[in-house]
Design a protein around this motif. Structure first.
Motif, short mmCIF file in Angstrom:
data_model
loop_
_atom_site.label_atom_id
_atom_site.label_comp_id
_atom_site.label_asym_id
_atom_site.label_seq_id
_atom_site.Cartn_x
_atom_site.Cartn_y
_atom_site.Cartn_z
N GLY A 141 0.79 -1.22 0.00
CA GLY A 141 0.00 0.00 0.00
C GLY A 141 0.82 1.27 0.00
N ILE A 142 2.13 1.16 -0.21
CA ILE A 142 3.01 2.33 -0.21
C ILE A 142 3.01 2.95 -1.62
N ALA A 143 2.74 4.25 -1.69
CA ALA A 143 2.69 4.95 -2.97
C ALA A 143 4.04 4.89 -3.68
N THR A 144 4.02 4.55 -4.97
CA THR A 144 5.26 4.44 -5.75
C THR A 144 5.14 5.12 -7.11
N ASN A 145 4.04 5.84 -7.36
CA ASN A 145 3.82 6.40 -8.70
C ASN A 145 4.87 7.43 -9.10
N ALA A 146 5.27 8.29 -8.15
CA ALA A 146 6.28 9.31 -8.48
C ALA A 146 7.64 8.66 -8.72
N ILE A 147 7.95 7.64 -7.96
CA ILE A 147 9.24 6.94 -8.13
C ILE A 147 9.27 6.30 -9.52
N TYR A 148 8.19 5.59 -9.86
CA TYR A 148 8.14 4.92 -11.16
C TYR A 148 8.21 5.93 -12.30
#
Length: 463
Positions: free
Chosen positions: A29-36
């Motif tokens: 559930g950890i946001a990763t959209n900006a990293i990707y």
């Protein structure tokens, strides 16, 4: 040919990445959209621009000299979204794993640091490209420094473009913005003076101070009065929009030392692999697999007589993994040893007997498909016991893809090389052998996780 220097406005890059890809998180559930988004945009940039030298520049939380001069500077800006803020540390870690230096300086904005780097590195031997959508950055454009604007389809902005768009040379933009202000940064300028009017005034008088001295000569008396009334506001606005290209710590650095620090080198693939696996970036993971992450070697029996004798060794009650591909079928005899049969040949009788023996448990990937294919060969596959594809689906239906290669990376931590049309028959057989051993190995952690999550009964009864 000039060598290329690429300077990236890190915060701007992060915002673009965050808003380009929404609703992406890992299984925790950890946001990763900006990293990707950051990684994919960075990879694309590196492939397209192929810089020789590279740096990412970030803003710091601390107030800058502009905030001290004008407390309302950027006061209207919304705070950074929490989901983006939570990913900044990981993004910085990724940048470091790429062996890209990070520059930042307390009391200054990223734009000031970029301007200082550009000034220190400016030479006839280097082409400096700044990735930024900030209009402030255009003031330092010259023959050696250009701006790459990602908001305008990566438009490369040079001095000619600035002159055509604004009617003045790049270095005169601060004079224009001193008069008209900059709403995006809450820079006030002079009330009633818009961009077009400011441009005309600078084209006529040359600089802010000359405009202020000649306010009485302005035909529009109301505008002339405003200019006199808000002259100090205009001077303050000019200070706010002018980039400081002499950030002390960097301004003292030797250009050669900076270039050595910024030289593009291969990334730390092992570290990126660990990070991408943690973030669950399957596509990116395949691009950074270290050499030591390849499938282990297997012993392969292809000789017909030996293969037939090996099949006789498989007893009732035991398990056998199988893998079917368009050119043949492999069975696992035991760990690290496989037997392979080409479908171009007549299959031996004991091969058919083994596959139809319910007492010998079959392990495979998409066993239902294999059963259909074998039925076309006159074989009724029996004893289906463990399907790695179904097991992975039950453990996490949200994955979307359950290919053998993807699951191998996730559960066994190595890359399963895909075959290609140019492979020799022996290479095809080796691929089948590695695949069937992979299935055998993978069935163990999958079985264990099904048991831990209380899904084993469902797996065997329903699926």
């Amino acid at each position: 040919m000039k060598k290329k220097v690429l300077l990236i406005d890190g915060n701007s890059f992060c915002y673009r990445a965050f808003y380009a890809i929404r609703q992406l998180s890992n299984s925790k559930g950890i946001a990763t959209n900006a990293i990707y988004g950051f990684v994919t945009m960075l990879n694309k940039l590196l492939n397209q621009r192929k810089p020789d030298y590279l740096a990412v520049v970030f803003d710091l939380k601390a107030p800058t000299f502009r905030h001290k001069k004008f407390s309302e500077y950027k006061i209207q800006r919304k705070p950074m979204p929490d989901d983006l803020k939570s990913q900044l540390s990981a993004i910085r870690t990724v940048v470091q794993a790429y062996h890209i230096p990070i520059f930042e300086q307390e009391g200054f904005e990223a734009d000031d640091v970029i301007a200082t780097l550009a000034k220190r590195l400016s030479s006839k031997e280097l082409e400096i490209l700044i990735l930024s959508a900030d209009k402030d950055m255009l003031q330092i454009v010259n023959d050696d420094v250009k701006v790459l604007n990602p908001q305008q389809d990566n438009l490369v902005i040079d001095a000619g473009w600035v002159k055509k768009r604004y009617g003045v040379a790049p270095e005169k933009l601060v004079e224009v913005m001193a008069l008209c202000g900059d709403a995006s940064d809450n820079v006030p300028g002079i009330p009633g003076v818009g961009e077009a009017g400011a441009i005309e005034l600078i084209k006529r008088f040359g600089a802010l101070e000359d405009v202020l001295k000649n306010a009485d000569q302005i035909t529009n008396k109301t505008k002339g009065q405003k200019i006199k009334q808000f002259s100090e506001t205009a001077r303050l606005s000019k200070e706010l929009v002018t980039l400081d290209a002499d950030v002390a710590q960097l301004a003292r650095k030797n250009p050669q030392e900076l270039l050595e620090q910024m030289q593009v080198v291969p990334p730390d693939k092992q570290r990126l692999y660990e990070l991408f696996k943690e973030f669950e970036f399957k596509t990116l993971l395949k691009e950074v697999i270290p050499e030591n992450k390849s499938a282990p070697a297997v012993q392969l029996i292809t000789e017909r007589d030996r293969a037939e004798r090996a099949l006789d060794e498989i007893k009732a009650g035991s398990s056998v993994a199988l893998y079917f591909c368009p050119f043949g079928l492999a069975l696992s005899l035991r760990e690290e040893e496989s037997v392979y049969f080409s479908l171009e040949q007549t299959l031996p009788a004991n091969f058919k007997a083994l596959l139809e023996n319910k007492a010998i448990k079959k392990i495979g990937h998409d066993l239902k498909y294999i059963k259909v294919v074998l039925s076309n060969q006159g074989i009724n596959l029996q004893g289906l016991d463990f399907d790695t594809m179904i097991a992975a689906y039950l453990l996490d239906p949200s994955k979307g893809k359950f290919t053998l290669a993807d699951l191998t990376l996730e559960y066994l931590d190595y890359k399963l090389e895909e075959p290609c049309e140019d492979n020799t028959k022996n290479e095809q057989a080796q691929f089948c052998a590695r695949s069937v051993q992979t299935i055998l190995k993978m069935s163990k952690p999958l079985n264990r996780q099904l048991q831990q999550k209380g899904l084993l009964d469902l797996f065997h009864r329903v699926e």
